[in-house]
Design an enzyme around this catalytic site. Structure first.
Site, PDB file in Angstrom:
ATOM      1  CB  CYS A  59      -0.980  -0.070   1.069  1.00  0.00           C
ATOM      2  SG  CYS A  59      -0.171   0.357   2.734  1.00  0.00           S
ATOM      3  CB  CYS A 124      -8.805   9.649   5.508  1.00  0.00           C
ATOM      4  SG  CYS A 124      -7.571   8.554   4.679  1.00  0.00           S
ATOM      5  CB  THR A 296      10.243  -7.975  -0.941  1.00  0.00           C
ATOM      6  OG1 THR A 296      10.804  -8.898  -1.870  1.00  0.00           O
ATOM      7  CG2 THR A 296      10.689  -6.600  -0.997  1.00  0.00           C
ATOM      8  CB  VAL A 382      18.833 -10.425  -9.455  1.00  0.00           C
ATOM      9  CG1 VAL A 382      18.885 -11.760 -10.625  1.00  0.00           C
ATOM     10  CG2 VAL A 382      18.755  -9.230 -10.124  1.00  0.00           C
ATOM     11  CE  LYS A 456       2.895  -8.930 -13.554  1.00  0.00           C
ATOM     12  NZ  LYS A 456       3.863  -8.290 -12.686  1.00  0.00           N
ATOM     13  CD  GLN A 793     -19.707   6.877   9.450  1.00  0.00           C
ATOM     14  OE1 GLN A 793     -19.294   5.622   9.347  1.00  0.00           O
ATOM     15  NE2 GLN A 793     -20.590   7.472   8.564  1.00  0.00           N
ATOM     16  CD  GLU A 872     -21.986   3.012  10.924  1.00  0.00           C
ATOM     17  OE1 GLU A 872     -21.892   3.495   9.859  1.00  0.00           O
ATOM     18  OE2 GLU A 872     -23.436   2.756  11.054  1.00  0.00           O
ATOM     19  NE  ARG A 950     -29.790   4.900   1.083  1.00  0.00           N
ATOM     20  CZ  ARG A 950     -29.969   6.161   0.851  1.00  0.00           C
ATOM     21  NH1 ARG A 950     -29.762   6.780  -0.393  1.00  0.00           N
ATOM     22  NH2 ARG A 950     -30.309   7.041   1.850  1.00  0.00           N
ATOM     23  CD  GLU A1369     -24.040   7.151   0.631  1.00  0.00           C
ATOM     24  OE1 GLU A1369     -24.990   7.959   1.028  1.00  0.00           O
ATOM     25  OE2 GLU A1369     -24.134   6.025   1.288  1.00  0.00           O
TER      26      GLU A1369
HETATM   27  C1  FAD Z   1       4.266  -5.968  -2.754  1.00  0.00           C
HETATM   28  C2  FAD Z   1       5.078  -7.019  -3.564  1.00  0.00           C
HETATM   29  C3  FAD Z   1       5.046  -7.149  -4.821  1.00  0.00           C
HETATM   30  C4  FAD Z   1       5.975  -8.083  -5.453  1.00  0.00           C
HETATM   31  N1  FAD Z   1       5.513  -7.879  -6.784  1.00  0.00           N
HETATM   32  C5  FAD Z   1       6.227  -9.146  -7.855  1.00  0.00           C
HETATM   33  C6  FAD Z   1       5.999  -9.106  -9.252  1.00  0.00           C
HETATM   34  O1  FAD Z   1       5.324  -8.222  -9.689  1.00  0.00           O
HETATM   35  N2  FAD Z   1       6.789 -10.092  -9.647  1.00  0.00           N
HETATM   36  C7  FAD Z   1       7.485 -10.971  -8.938  1.00  0.00           C
HETATM   37  O2  FAD Z   1       8.124 -11.976  -9.574  1.00  0.00           O
HETATM   38  N3  FAD Z   1       7.671 -11.064  -7.534  1.00  0.00           N
HETATM   39  C8  FAD Z   1       7.112  -9.899  -6.832  1.00  0.00           C
HETATM   40  N4  FAD Z   1       7.342  -9.865  -5.545  1.00  0.00           N
HETATM   41  C9  FAD Z   1       8.083 -10.906  -4.852  1.00  0.00           C
HETATM   42  C10 FAD Z   1       9.392 -10.311  -4.470  1.00  0.00           C
HETATM   43  O3  FAD Z   1       9.613  -9.151  -4.285  1.00  0.00           O
HETATM   44  C11 FAD Z   1      10.491 -10.922  -5.422  1.00  0.00           C
HETATM   45  O4  FAD Z   1      10.528 -12.095  -5.647  1.00  0.00           O
HETATM   46  C12 FAD Z   1      11.870 -10.167  -5.075  1.00  0.00           C
HETATM   47  O5  FAD Z   1      12.583 -10.134  -6.196  1.00  0.00           O
HETATM   48  C13 FAD Z   1      12.710 -11.021  -3.884  1.00  0.00           C
HETATM   49  O6  FAD Z   1      13.779 -10.661  -3.699  1.00  0.00           O
HETATM   50  P1  FAD Z   1      14.303 -10.130  -2.181  1.00  0.00           P
HETATM   51  O7  FAD Z   1      15.625  -9.807  -2.231  1.00  0.00           O
HETATM   52  O8  FAD Z   1      13.290  -9.181  -1.571  1.00  0.00           O
HETATM   53  O9  FAD Z   1      14.296 -11.446  -1.546  1.00  0.00           O
HETATM   54  P2  FAD Z   1      14.333 -11.999  -0.216  1.00  0.00           P
HETATM   55  O10 FAD Z   1      13.134 -11.946   0.728  1.00  0.00           O
HETATM   56  O11 FAD Z   1      15.612 -11.197   0.752  1.00  0.00           O
HETATM   57  O12 FAD Z   1      14.719 -13.488  -0.266  1.00  0.00           O
HETATM   58  C14 FAD Z   1      13.884 -14.442  -0.866  1.00  0.00           C
HETATM   59  C15 FAD Z   1      14.538 -15.830  -1.187  1.00  0.00           C
HETATM   60  O13 FAD Z   1      15.592 -15.677  -1.624  1.00  0.00           O
HETATM   61  C16 FAD Z   1      16.819 -16.348  -1.079  1.00  0.00           C
HETATM   62  N5  FAD Z   1      18.095 -16.060  -1.504  1.00  0.00           N
HETATM   63  C17 FAD Z   1      18.202 -14.438  -1.626  1.00  0.00           C
HETATM   64  N6  FAD Z   1      19.341 -14.453  -2.341  1.00  0.00           N
HETATM   65  C18 FAD Z   1      20.012 -15.627  -2.229  1.00  0.00           C
HETATM   66  C19 FAD Z   1      21.363 -16.072  -2.924  1.00  0.00           C
HETATM   67  N7  FAD Z   1      22.029 -15.389  -3.296  1.00  0.00           N
HETATM   68  N8  FAD Z   1      21.393 -17.392  -2.865  1.00  0.00           N
HETATM   69  C20 FAD Z   1      20.502 -18.351  -2.389  1.00  0.00           C
HETATM   70  N9  FAD Z   1      19.224 -17.767  -1.761  1.00  0.00           N
HETATM   71  C21 FAD Z   1      18.978 -16.522  -1.803  1.00  0.00           C
HETATM   72  C22 FAD Z   1      16.522 -16.167   0.430  1.00  0.00           C
HETATM   73  O14 FAD Z   1      17.106 -16.855   1.341  1.00  0.00           O
HETATM   74  C23 FAD Z   1      14.908 -16.285   0.565  1.00  0.00           C
HETATM   75  O15 FAD Z   1      14.334 -17.569   0.805  1.00  0.00           O
HETATM   76  C24 FAD Z   1       6.468  -8.949  -5.051  1.00  0.00           C
HETATM   77  C25 FAD Z   1       6.623  -9.005  -3.459  1.00  0.00           C
HETATM   78  C26 FAD Z   1       6.098  -8.001  -2.715  1.00  0.00           C
HETATM   79  C27 FAD Z   1       6.113  -7.785  -1.254  1.00  0.00           C
HETATM   80  S1  FES Z   2      -6.387   6.954   1.588  1.00  0.00           S
HETATM   81 FE1  FES Z   2      -5.589   8.695   0.579  1.00  0.00          FE
HETATM   82  S2  FES Z   2      -6.523  10.234   1.360  1.00  0.00           S
HETATM   83 FE2  FES Z   2      -7.309   8.804   2.383  1.00  0.00          FE
HETATM   84  S1  FES Z   3       2.460  -0.641   5.402  1.00  0.00           S
HETATM   85 FE1  FES Z   3       1.656  -1.117   3.387  1.00  0.00          FE
HETATM   86  S2  FES Z   3       3.234  -1.106   2.106  1.00  0.00           S
HETATM   87 FE2  FES Z   3       4.121  -0.966   4.082  1.00  0.00          FE
END
Ligand code: FAD
Ligand code: FES
Ligand code: FES
Length: 1433
Positions: A59, A124, A296, A382, A456, A793, A872, A950, A1369
């Site tokens: 978010c 908000c 992540t 990566v 995709k 609310q 609410e 409504r 609304e």
């Molecule tokens: C909001 C959100 C949106 C996302 N959108 C996408 C998207 O659109 N497309 C998509 O494909 N993914 C998406 N992801 C998934 C994620 O972000 C990706 O997979 C990201 O690249 C993970 O990288 P990281 O460095 O954060 O991984 P980390 O969480 O740091 O690690 C992930 C895993 O990889 C392992 N690891 C990391 N480096 C190594 C290494 N060198 N050797 C062995 N293991 C290793 C870790 O031990 C762990 O198990 C999203 C995630 C979030 C939270």
């Molecule tokens: S969520 Fe953006 S102003 Fe309320």
């Molecule tokens: S609280 Fe939603 S992205 Fe961190």
């Protein structure tokens, strides 16, 4: 503090402490916090401007900027990250800047903050700090002014539920380079490369804040001074903003990175090695250790999926893992390289290398464009993406297709190489032995005639994970005057537990000639290659299968297009080019067209929201921002895993052994009545949940809750409206009927030409307020008083109807004290409101309401300022949950729901089911409607009956139907109780109506607009419940809209476009609305206010309405200012409280400005009448003088105002009456374009016209319209709730799959129509003095528009204050224009295969529904002609 490991080659680091700079202030990081996120840390140290919206990176509410010094680049790098996913120690040695660090009301707002406040960009305010920080990070990181596209791209990871994004985009547009006016005397074109944007002004400058090497330093950060005049200043001391920009701390410039060895809760170890060898040593020592880069994925696993890892190794600082080097044969990419860096380098390399070498790079670039938000890409790596091995990874199919090689290293330093294609072994299983890690990736250049392409399709284009993705590569060689495939790779994601290579297809392709015949055969083989079982996890099996073929078809056309002109390659037909065009989004252009009709000093002026400056600086506080008192406890809910079951046993022994366990509370522990509810007490407080208190942190409470083991005896569950109808499962006494004319007689008479019968399913919608539900409860006086900061609310009802039953039998003389204070809410209307308040009290700490018993409610003044947030009816349930342990343990208890728990438990917009039978003439005139409608109430009644009512009132939308019968029922299901949401059932009723209108049009081969027009109600129409329309402006609005969008021309253009494009279709629609204003329960239509005039001429106003971000306080202040003819700044709105204005109704039904405005005006008029004798005898130079003179004459300058909505009342017994004071009318036009092969769509244009009479504040009203429209767009086209029901057997019964921003997609900035125009109906012909507020980009358009759109004569609304109309609304439903435009486009697609019959399209019209409805040869193998994708209703 944490020890710094003394390794031989890091001796210089020994003794260094772990540090962090936050907003320029140095912080020593103690040991023991490895389990904490940066967000938790920031909020713990009082920086609560950074918000927790979801905790999963979805978010952007937690966005902060991080800066560090990059030794290789020799400069500071600045980037936005999600603090909710960043481990605290991951930012060690860095500078974190939060919204508090860039500006505040005391020292001056930052230009970004000022711009957002001035542009009405916050309602908000919960999302606001996140947007500001994303923008701030962009400006700080840009060497040249960003383009509008860059700005919009940088905000892809930020969600807003209130504003509709347009004002945010406009606010930030001033920082874009296209707006040359802002670059005093400097055209952006003349800017030298490398010239920086001044972070103080957002303008290009050479003030040197970043210096030639990009290093921030004290000296270099001297602000622009003369060059770019600072335009922002502190409203408190008048100082200018300049010299307040935070510099990069000099200590960090000189400091070397440190090896970290830290610990955290539960024995967690956290390492940050600086050399590859140390990583390998650690891996040897801890074979199960998790490598970590962006966290992540690991962060989500640990926090949301409950996975436990004991040792974490952060590899961000290991140089060997961060290489990114260009080699002769390709690119070497370290495993820890961040995706944003990868993107940056790829873009650079594409410009530098031969075009044929970079085909795969271009595919990566395109794919990364739609990969997560900027904040995620800035940290995600990566290697993290690869090693997670997600079956829907966006990049893995590309690595595989591109023939990338992975280099793997073991603990001993041995390196082996594996082809990407062979690396993935199964679901999240990779070819890494214990002790091995991924070292780097080698990506080879492509060769001449080697083409690679990415694909995709997701629910939402921006920041969403794929439903299906793919990477495809082909290498063609010329042989005997023909092109032969010598190598190929076709890899899919989202179709198997791992990224899947279509091996048979590849084998088939190699050696074949590139021609159409090949295509047909390959498609057949592909169907065998990619096999998805019915009921496969993720669902949408038919859609996913057809996407695999569509993608291949697109690839074939794309390659042919690349090869166009080559010998023996058939040229692509022009109409097929649409299949290969890449989506490009132009910057959003919006116009807001309204007249400023001033009434007195303030009414009618587009004043800025009074709280905006608090919000943009992060100073506005919400419930979760309130610190928990020292002995406070955190509560967590233990949720039932079954929708309907008997609990056989509860084993809480493990939970009780959890650290700091304080108590578990079950139904038997509720001291009073366990039944609660806002209308009837039919909901058991501890029915689906028991709750549990942990000691110190929210996370620990959750961990303990997870350890409670419950045995169930499962019982049959009712999980849909259809189940409920079959089982006759209705809430008692909820059957309703409305009649007009004689439906049966009409059907029997045969005096009609046609009859249609059908069913409409209307999907639900999650409120997705950005701030989750939260309550803080504490007792004083030995438990005799309960104080509560809670979301509500309607503070009166909340206490009376929800809390009273619990406490009623608790004790005598028991008092509950609520703090409603000043309330902000995002506009999800009835039920979910964000409250923020400022109350001052004099005796004890807080100003309070006594709510038990009602007649004893009182306020005790205190000296503190209290701020809070609220919702609410469902929030009262949670407040009650928190109250029980607080009372029993006599300790403060805080219960803040995680996003997933919030979505799973607190109910949503009701799904509906409608069954219609309509008789009509060949002209399209409707003669009779027989309608049954049902809503899914869930397991308690809550407000569901009123919602159904409504919906029934609005089932005619705007159509004259001589004979009508509507029967309604409220279905009982074993699902969470659904509740009120903007529109309160009205939109569902109207959507059902528009469905059969559209069907009549198809039956008669006419346009729906024609059918709509000939059935319009008008002045004097009598509705099916007996109310007569007065001052109906429907036809004026419709005509204005039609002129503004040049409907016939648009229709013609769309037809031409569709004729030329086989795989892209456009559609248009115009939809009207009429929304009844008033509570349909008569007693709620009353309002009170209190007004005091002081001798200095200032005025204090209190009223019973709740400020929810919708601008109610601003409008009320304007009314008071105009009443006394004083400036707006002389009026202060004191926060809503029941001690000042008792018995207030909910702030709902869109009627609050009408009611509270009128009550305030009543009080003002009383005071004015008392002042009149003094005023008429003397002439006073100011209102202050007059007020002082009145005081001297002992005139009472305080008055209580009261208002009841007149002339309303409705009897369900007779089904007749006047439920509404008046109606707000509107109409909208939308033009969309769909990709028929993937179901992707975008809105090209949305024009909205609304009649708001004489608007009290047109800027706020426009904000409501835009916000409602985008929220409505989510409902009709994006937001799908997937429950474990008969339609989704792969989800456990009764469970919500779409329980977070990762799987539930509200509109993002990318979903805003390209052209987004809002107009308010002009009330009278205006000659000469019209004032139009225009976006500079749109002037031409508006001038053109106005030349045809003359100023129509609407009506000042005689039925509401100052002739205004309610707005909250009514605009929501207008987004259905997008839905019907999509349907129009789908009709054009179906026409291509000779299909012109009517077909059902359910909302939301997601890519799945669009794609499946566009019948063609790629859907045919998987679906029947009448296949209807499943929907939870
Ligand atoms: C909001 C959100 C949106 C996302 N959108 C996408 C998207 O659109 N497309 C998509 O494909 N993914 C998406 N992801 C998934 C994620 O972000 C990706 O997979 C990201 O690249 C993970 O990288 P990281 O460095 O954060 O991984 P980390 O969480 O740091 O690690 C992930 C895993 O990889 C392992 N690891 C990391 N480096 C190594 C290494 N060198 N050797 C062995 N293991 C290793 C870790 O031990 C762990 O198990 C999203 C995630 C979030 C939270
Ligand atoms: S969520 Fe953006 S102003 Fe309320
Ligand atoms: S609280 Fe939603 S992205 Fe961190």
């Amino acid at each position: 503090m944490g020890s710094l490991k003394n390794r031989e080659d890091e001796l210089e680091q020994v003794g260094k402490e772990a540090i962090l700079y936050v907003n320029g202030v140095r912080k020593a990081l103690p040991d023991g916090l490895a389990h904490k996120t940066l967000l938790e840390y920031l909020r713990d140290i009082g920086l609560t401007g950074t918000k927790l919206g979801c905790g999963e990176g979805g978010c952007g509410a937690c966005t902060v900027m991080v800066s560090h010094y990059d030794k290789n680049m020799q400069k500071c790098v600045h980037y936005a990250i999600n603090a909710c996913l960043a481990p605290l120690y991951s930012v060690e040695g860095m500078h974190v800047i939060t919204v508090e660090g860039i500006g505040n009301r005391k020292h001056g707002l930052h230009p970004i903050q000022e711009a957002l406040a001035q542009s009405h960009g916050s309602q908000c305010g919960f999302c606001t700090p996140g947007f500001i920080m994303s923008m701030y990070a962009l400006l700080r990181s840009c060497q040249t002014p960003p383009s509008e596209e860059q700005i919009e791209e940088s905000l892809a990871g930020n969600l807003c539920r209130c504003t509709g994004y347009r004002p945010i985009i406009d606010a930030f547009r001033v920082f874009a380079k296209t707006n040359d006016d802002l670059y005093t005397g400097i055209s952006s074109l003349s800017l030298q490369g490398g010239q920086a944007v001044c972070p103080s002004t957002g303008k290009p400058c050479s003030c040197g804040s970043r210096g030639p090497s990009g290093i921030d330093s004290n000296k270099q950060c001297v602000p622009c001074g003369d060059k770019c005049q600072p335009i922002f200043y502190s409203e408190i001391d008048g100082s200018k903003y300049t010299e307040k920009e935070l510099i990069f701390p000099p200590e960090l410039l000189l400091r070397k990175s440190t090896y970290l060895n830290m610990s955290g809760f539960g024995g967690l170890k956290w390492y940050r090695p600086l050399r590859l060898q140390h990583v390998l040593d650690l891996k040897a020592e801890y074979p199960d250790a998790k490598l970590l880069v962006g966290n992540t994925e690991v962060g989500i696993e640990m926090r949301l999926k409950g996975m436990q890892y004991q040792v974490l190794i952060s590899s961000t600082h290991v140089p060997e893992l961060n290489v990114l080097s260009v080699k002769d044969d390709g690119l070497d990419i370290g495993a820890a390289v961040r995706l944003s860096d990868l993107l940056h380098v790829f873009r650079k390399v594409v410009l530098e290398r031969e075009a044929h070498e970079t085909s795969s790079l271009k595919a990566f670039i395109e794919q990364l464009k739609w990969f997560a938000g900027t904040q995620i890409k800035n940290v995600a790596s990566v290697g993290g993406n690869i090693c997670t091995a997600s079956p829907i990874s966006d990049l893995n199919p590309l690595w595989m297709a591109a023939k990338a090689k992975f280099r793997i290293i073991d603990c001993k330093g041995n390196i082996r190489t594996v082809l990407a294609e062979n690396f993935f072994l199964g679901y999240r299983k990779v070819d890494l032995a214990t002790g091995e890690i991924l070292l780097s990736v080698f990506l080879p250049w492509t060769r001449p005639f080697e083409y690679m392409k990415e694909f995709k399709q997701a629910h939402r284009r921006d920041d969403d994970i794929a439903i299906v993705n793919a990477g495809m590569r082909i290498f063609l060689e010329e042989k005997c005057d023909s092109w032969v495939i010598s190598d190929a790779s076709i890899v899919y994601g989202g179709v198997a537990p791992l990224s899947l290579s279509a091996v048979k297809t590849k084998e088939f392709l190699v050696g074949k000639y590139w021609n159409n015949e090949l295509l047909q055969d390959a498609l057949k083989i592909l169907q065998e290659d990619i096999f998805l079982k019915d009921g496969a996890p993720g669902g949408m099996v038919e859609f996913r299968k057809s996407l695999t073929l569509s993608f291949f078809f697109k690839f074939f056309l794309w390659v042919s297009h690349q090869m166009d002109g080559k010998k023996s390659i058939e040229s692509l037909q022009l109409s097929h080019v649409s299949a290969v065009q890449t989506f490009h989004r132009p910057p959003v252009i919006g116009s807001q067209d309204y007249e400023v009709r001033k009434h007195g000093t303030a009414v009618g002026i587009p004043e800025v929201h009074l709280s905006s400056r608090l919000q943009v600086t992060g100073e506005a506080e919400y419930t979760d921002d309130t610190p928990l008192p020292p002995d406070g406890l955190h509560a967590a809910l233990v949720l039932s895993r079954k929708p309907h079951a008997r609990i056989l046993s509860i084993d809480d022994s493990k939970a009780k052994a959890s650290p700091g366990f304080a108590g578990i509370f079950l139904a038997k522990d509720v001291p009073g009545d366990n039944n609660i509810g806002p209308v009837i007490y039919d909901e058991e407080l501890c029915y689906r949940v028991c709750h549990l208190c942990g000691p110190d942190t929210h996370e620990n409470a959750k961990l303990a809750a997870r350890k409670v083991h419950i045995e169930y005896e499962e019982l049959p569950a009712i999980l849909s409206i259809q189940d409920a109808i079959n089982a006759k499962s209705f809430h008692p006494g909820t059957e309703r009927c409305l009649r007009k004319g004689d439906v049966d007689l009409c059907f029997q008479s045969g005096k009609y030409d046609k009859i249609i019968e059908g069913e409409v399913q209307v999907g639900g919608q999650e409120h997705f307020y950005l701030e989750p539900q939260s309550s803080l409860v504490w007792t004083i006086d030995g438990g005799n008083e309960v104080h509560m900061i809670s979301s509500t609310q309607l503070e009166n009802m909340n206490c009376r109807f929800h809390l009273y039953p619990i406490y009623a039998s608790l004790m005598v003389n028991f008092q509950i004290v609520l703090y409603p204070l000043h309330v902000y809410a995002y506009f999800c209307y009835y039920s979910y409101i964000l409250m923020h308040s400022r109350l001052r009290s004099t005796r004890s700490m807080f100003l309070m309401f006594l709510v038990f018993p009602c007649q004893k409610w009182f306020v005790e003044p205190s000296e503190l300022v209290v701020d809070l947030v609220g919702k609410e009816t469902r929030s009262a349930f949670l407040a009650a949950v928190a109250s029980v342990p607080s009372y029993l343990l006599n300790r403060p208890v805080k219960l803040t729901l995680d996003r997933d728990v919030d979505m799973m438990t607190t109910g949503q917009r009701h799904s509906f089911f409608g069954k219609y039978k309509v008789a009509f003439t060949n002209e399209g005139k409707v003669l009779a409607l027989d309608l049954e409608i049902y809503n899914n109430a869930g397991n308690s009644l809550d407000l569901s009956l009123a919602v159904l009512e409504r919906a029934m009132f609005h089932s005619d939308n705007v159509y004259e139907i001589p004979n009508m019968r509507i029967i309604g029922g409220v279905c009982f299901t074993n699902m969470p109780s659904n509740t009120a949401f903007r529109g309160f059932g009205g939109p569902q009723g109207m959507l059902i109506a528009e469905n059969w209108i559209q069907r009549i049009a198809v039956e008669l081969k006419k346009s729906p607009e024609e059918i709509r027009e000939i059935n319009f109600q008008g002045e004097g129409s009598v509705l099916h419940y007996g109310q007569q329309l007065q001052h109906c402006t429907l036809s004026q609005l419709w005509n204005e809209l039609k002129l503004s969008c040049e409907f016939l021309n648009s229709q013609e253009e769309v037809t031409q476009f569709n004729g030329k494009n086989r795989w892209r279709k456009r559609g248009i629609a115009m939809v009207p609305t009429k929304f009844g204003i008033s509570f349909t329960t008569k007693l709620m239509n009353q309002a009170g206010a209190l007004v005091h005039v002081y001798t200095d001429g200032t005025v204090l106003v209190t009223h019973g309405g709740v400020e929810m971000g919708q601008g109610l306080h601003t409008k009320v202040a304007q009314i008071a200012a105009s009443a006394f003819n004083i400036p707006l700044c002389s009026v202060f709105i004191s926060e809503t409280s029941t001690d000042k204005v008792p018995n207030s109704s909910p702030t709902a039904a869109s009627a609050s400005s009408d009611m509270y405005g009128a009550a305030v005006l009543d009080a003002c008029e009383q005071i004015k009448a008392r002042m009149e004798p003094i005023a008429s005898q003397n002439s006073f130079s100011s209102f202050a003088e007059l007020a002082a003179a009145c005081y001297e004459a002992r005139i009472d300058l305080s008055a209580h105002g009261f208002y009841i909505t007149p002339e309303i009342g409705f009897e369900w017994r007779t089904g007749k009456g006047i439920p509404f004071r008046y109606f707000t009318y509107g109409a909208a036009f939308a033009e969309v374009e769909i990709d028929t092969l993937t179901g992707d769509f975008h809105t090209r244009t949305a024009n909205i016209f609304l009649d708001l009479g004489y608007s009290l504040n047109p800027a706020i009203d426009v904000g409501q319209i835009e916000g409602a429209f985008i929220q409505g767009l989510g409902w009709v086209a994006l937001e799908e709730l997937k429950w474990g029901d008969a339609a989704h057997k792969w989800i456990p019964p009764g469970c919500l799959y779409t329980c977070g921003p990762g799987s539930y997609k509200i509109p993002s900035l990318n979903d805003v129509p390209f052209r987004f125009n809002v107009s308010l109906l002009k009330c009278l012909p205006i000659i000469g003095n019209k004032k139009r507020i225009l976006n500079s980009h749109m002037q031409k358009h508006i001038i053109l528009g106005s030349s045809v759109a003359h100023y129509m004569t609407g009506h000042p609304n005689v039925k509401a204050i100052h002739s205004s109309k309610a707005v909250g609304e009514p605009p929501f439903f207008l987004a259905s224009a997008v839905f019907f435009a999509i349907k129009d486009a789908v009709i054009a697609a179906r026409a291509e295969v000779g299909c012109s019959d009517w077909f059902p399209l359910d909302n939301p019209a997601t890519p799945e529904r669009i794609r499946i409805a566009c019948l063609d040869e790629f859907t045919a193998p998987f679906t029947s002609y009448d296949f209807r994708p499943k929907l939870s209703v």
